[in-house]
Motif scaffolding. Structure first.
Motif, PDB file in Angstrom:
ATOM      1  N   SER A 134       2.097  25.630  19.738  1.00 43.27           N
ATOM      2  CA  SER A 134       3.377  25.720  20.457  1.00 43.27           C
ATOM      3  C   SER A 134       4.218  26.956  20.142  1.00 43.27           C
ATOM      4  CB  SER A 134       4.212  24.472  20.195  1.00 43.27           C
ATOM      5  OG  SER A 134       3.736  23.414  20.967  1.00 43.27           O
ATOM      6  N   PRO A 135       4.405  27.320  18.863  1.00 46.80           N
ATOM      7  CA  PRO A 135       5.237  28.493  18.604  1.00 46.80           C
ATOM      8  C   PRO A 135       4.709  29.746  19.305  1.00 46.80           C
ATOM      9  CG  PRO A 135       4.788  27.357  16.575  1.00 46.80           C
ATOM     10  CD  PRO A 135       3.916  26.746  17.614  1.00 46.80           C
ATOM     11  N   MET A 136       3.417  29.783  19.544  1.00 51.51           N
ATOM     12  CA  MET A 136       2.848  30.942  20.224  1.00 51.51           C
ATOM     13  C   MET A 136       2.898  30.775  21.741  1.00 51.51           C
ATOM     14  SD  MET A 136      -0.492  31.862  17.996  1.00 51.51           S
ATOM     15  CE  MET A 136      -1.186  30.231  17.917  1.00 51.51           C
ATOM     16  N   VAL A 137       2.519  29.609  22.193  1.00 53.51           N
ATOM     17  CA  VAL A 137       2.327  29.411  23.631  1.00 53.51           C
ATOM     18  C   VAL A 137       3.644  29.174  24.363  1.00 53.51           C
ATOM     19  CG1 VAL A 137       1.319  27.834  25.308  1.00 53.51           C
ATOM     20  CG2 VAL A 137      -0.022  28.574  23.357  1.00 53.51           C
ATOM     21  N   ASP A 138       4.523  28.370  23.758  1.00 58.43           N
ATOM     22  CA  ASP A 138       5.762  28.006  24.463  1.00 58.43           C
ATOM     23  C   ASP A 138       6.624  29.202  24.858  1.00 58.43           C
ATOM     24  OD1 ASP A 138       6.608  24.711  23.072  1.00 58.43           O
ATOM     25  OD2 ASP A 138       4.985  25.444  24.344  1.00 58.43           O
ATOM     26  N   SER A 178      11.454  27.920  33.810  1.00 55.93           N
ATOM     27  CA  SER A 178      11.705  26.479  33.908  1.00 55.93           C
ATOM     28  C   SER A 178      10.922  25.691  32.854  1.00 55.93           C
ATOM     29  CB  SER A 178      11.343  25.973  35.306  1.00 55.93           C
ATOM     30  OG  SER A 178       9.938  26.054  35.484  1.00 55.93           O
ATOM     31  N   GLN A 179       9.910  26.364  32.238  1.00 54.53           N
ATOM     32  CA  GLN A 179       9.168  25.686  31.162  1.00 54.53           C
ATOM     33  C   GLN A 179      10.030  25.680  29.910  1.00 54.53           C
ATOM     34  OE1 GLN A 179       6.022  24.489  31.153  1.00 54.53           O
ATOM     35  NE2 GLN A 179       5.215  25.215  33.115  1.00 54.53           N
ATOM     36  N   THR A 180      10.291  24.513  29.392  1.00 53.33           N
ATOM     37  CA  THR A 180      11.133  24.477  28.182  1.00 53.33           C
ATOM     38  C   THR A 180      10.304  24.841  26.964  1.00 53.33           C
ATOM     39  OG1 THR A 180      10.615  22.146  27.911  1.00 53.33           O
ATOM     40  CG2 THR A 180      12.661  22.684  29.073  1.00 53.33           C
ATOM     41  N   ILE A 181      11.034  25.393  26.002  1.00 50.27           N
ATOM     42  CA  ILE A 181      10.345  25.720  24.748  1.00 50.27           C
ATOM     43  C   ILE A 181      10.525  24.534  23.805  1.00 50.27           C
ATOM     44  CG2 ILE A 181      10.281  27.270  22.766  1.00 50.27           C
ATOM     45  CD1 ILE A 181      11.267  29.470  24.514  1.00 50.27           C
TER      46      ILE A 181
END
Lengths: 134, 301
Positions: free
Chosen positions: B239-243, B252-255
Motif C-alpha cells: 500500500s505505501p507504494m501503490v496507493d 478519486s482513489q483514496t490513499i
C-alpha cells in the motif's frame, strides 16, 4: 566339511549370486520398455493380471514385479489408468499408454536397438573366442 | 468348503504382506495390498479356483517378502519422480525464520488454506444435507439406498481429498480405491449385498464423514487466519507504494496507507507475511497428519 576357496559348492553359490544380480539389473532396464510396448500394441485397455500373463512365457521374474513398475509409469504420466467396475469381479484398474508414453517409447526403442546391436557385436567376438577354445 | 480355505490363504498372504511392509506409508501399504489381492483373485478366476493353483499363483507372483521389497524399492523412485531432488545444497536464506520465504512447501500449503474453505463447506453441506437426512430416512426403509449412495460417495471423496493433500501437502495418500472382494461363484446379487455389508462395516466410511464435517471448521479457520492474513500482509506491504501512485493517477482513489507510513507498513507487512507462511506450513503438516488417520484405514477386513 572344509570349504576351500576353489570348492565347487562355494563357486556355484557365487556364480548364482552374480547371475541373480545380472538378471535383476537387466530386467530393471527392460521391463518398463516391454510394458510400454505391450500397451502401445494393445487395442484395448489392459488390467494388471492380463499384462502379467503376456509376460509369462518369457520372464523368469516374479509377476509381482510388474505392478510397482506400472505404478511408476503411471505416476510419470507415461500411462493412463482408469478403475472400471465389473459385474462378476472386483473393480479393475485398466491401463492405456498416454501420448507422452508413446513419445517416450519411440525414443526408448531407438536406444534399445542401438544398445542391442552394440552389445551383440561386443559379445559376439567373445563367444566366438570361447567356441574356438573348446 | 474350499472357497473358505482359499479366502483364508489369500487373507494370510495379505497379512504377511502387510507385516513385511511395516513402517512404510499407510497409503503405500494399501496400494500394495490392492495390487496383490487384485492379481491373486484374477489369477484364481482365470484358473480352476483351487487351493493348489493358488499356491502356484503365489509362487509366480512372488512371496510377501519379495513383493514388499519391490514396492519399497520402487517407492523411492516414485518419490523422486514426483518431488524431484531435494536440494542438498545450503539454503539461500540461512535464518530459519526468514528461510520460509524460499520454501515451496509453505506456498503450496498456503494454496491449500485457500482451497480448504470452499471445499470444507461443500463437504460439510454434503454430509449434513444429504448424509444425515438419508440416515434418518433409512429408518423408513426408503432412505436406505440413498444412505448407501452416501457411503459410496465417502470413498470417492476420500480419494479426491487424498490426491489434493498429496499434491499440496506432500503426504502420500492412497492412489487406489479399497479392494472390493467379489466371489464369482456367488452371483451378482449376493456379491452386491456383501460389498454393501463391507461398506457399512468399514470404519473408513464413517471417519471420512467425520473428516468432511471437521473440514468446514478447519478450512474456514485456515482461510480466515492464514490465507486472508497472508493476503492482507501483502496488501499492507504494497500500500505505501501503490496507493500514492494510484491516487496520483486517479485522485478519486483514496490513499489507505500513505508513503510515509512505509517504515511501519512494509516491515510489518513483511513480517506478518512470514508469520502466515509459517502458520500455513504448520497447518499443512497438521492436516497431513489428520487426513491419513481419518481417510486411510488398512485395518479393515
Amino acid at each position: 566339511m572344509n570349504l576351500e576357496p576353489n570348492d565347487p559348492s562355494v563357486e556355484t553359490e557365487a556364480v548364482e549370486q552374480q547371475v541373480k544380480k545380472f538378471r535383476k539389473e537387466l530386467s530393471s532396464g527392460t521391463v518398463a520398455l516391454m510394458l510400454l510396448s505391450i500397451l502401445a500394441k494393445a487395442k484395448t485397455p489392459l488390467y494388471g493380471y492380463q499384462i502379467t500373463k503376456l509376460f509369462e512365457q518369457s520372464s523368469s521374474d516374479k509377476q509381482g514385479a510388474l505392478y510397482p513398475v506400472l505404478r511408476n509409469l503411471s505416476t510419470k504420466g507415461l500411462l493412463e489408468s482408469e478403475v472400471v467396475p465389473s459385474e462378476n469381479g472386483p473393480p479393475r484398474k485398466y491401463f492405456t499408454i498416454s501420448t507422452l508414453g508413446r513419445a517416450v517409447l519411440k525414443e526408448w526403442l531407438e536406444i534399445w536397438h542401438q544398445t542391442h546391436a552394440f552389445v551383440n557385436q561386443t559379445i559376439a567376438d567373445n563367444s566366438k573366442g570361447e567356441d574356438n577354445g573348446k | 468348503m474350499e472357497n473358505n480355505n482359499i479366502n483364508f490363504r489369500v487373507d494370510q498372504y495379505l497379512e504377511e504382506l502387510k507385516h513385511a511392509l511395516q513402517g512404510q506409508d499407510r497409503a503405500l501399504i494399501q496400494d500394495a495390498l490392492f495390487d496383490a489381492e487384485d492379481h491373486l483373485r484374477a489369477a484364481l478366476a482365470d484358473g480352476d479356483n483351487s487351493l493348489g493353483s493358488l499356491l502356484e499363483i503365489i509362487q509366480k507372483y512372488g512371496t510377501p517378502i519379495e513383493i514388499a521389497q519391490l514396492y519399497c524399492e520402487m517407492e523411492s523412485t516414485v518419490q523422486h519422480a514426483l518431488h524431484g531432488n531435494r536440494p542438498s545444497t545450503q539454503p539461500i536464506i540461512k535464518n530459519r525464520f526468514f528461510a520460509i520465504l524460499t520454501n515451496g512447501d509453505a506456498y503450496r500449503a498456503l494454496l491449500y488454506t485457500l482451497l480448504a474453505a470452499p471445499l470444507g463447506i461443500a463437504y460439510f453441506a454434503w454430509v449434513v444435507l444429504f448424509g444425515l437426512p438419508s440416515l434418518t430416512a433409512s429408518l423408513l426403509i426408503i432412505g436406505i439406498p440413498l444412505f448407501l449412495v452416501f457411503l459410496k460417495s465417502m470413498q470417492l471423496f476420500s480419494l479426491f481429498e487424498g490426491r489434493l493433500i498429496e499434491m499440496l501437502l506432500g503426504q502420500r495418500m492412497p492412489r487406489r480405491p479399497l479392494y472390493q472382494r467379489k466371489d464369482p461363484s456367488q452371483g451378482m446379487w449376493n456379491n452386491w449385498i456383501s460389498s454393501i455389508k463391507d461398506m457399512l462395516k468399514n470404519r473408513r466410511s464413517y471417519t471420512t464423514a467425520l473428516y468432511m464435517v471437521l473440514q468446514a471448521g478447519l478450512g474456514l479457520t485456515y482461510f480466515i487466519t492464514i490465507f486472508v492474513g497472508a493476503f492482507m500482509s501483502v496488501v499492507v506491504f504494497l500500500s505505501p507504494m501503490v496507493d500514492p501512485i494510484a491516487h496520483a493517477i486517479d485522485p478519486s482513489q483514496t490513499i489507505d496507507i500513505n508513503w510515509y507510513w512505509f517504515q511501519l507498513a512494509m516491515p510489518g507487512g513483511f513480517l506478518s507475511f512470514i508469520i502466515c507462511l509459517h502458520l500455513a506450513k504448520f497447518a499443512g503438516s497438521f492436516q497431513a497428519k489428520l487426513a491419513p488417520y481419518l481417510l486411510v484405514n488398512i485395518d479393515d477386513s
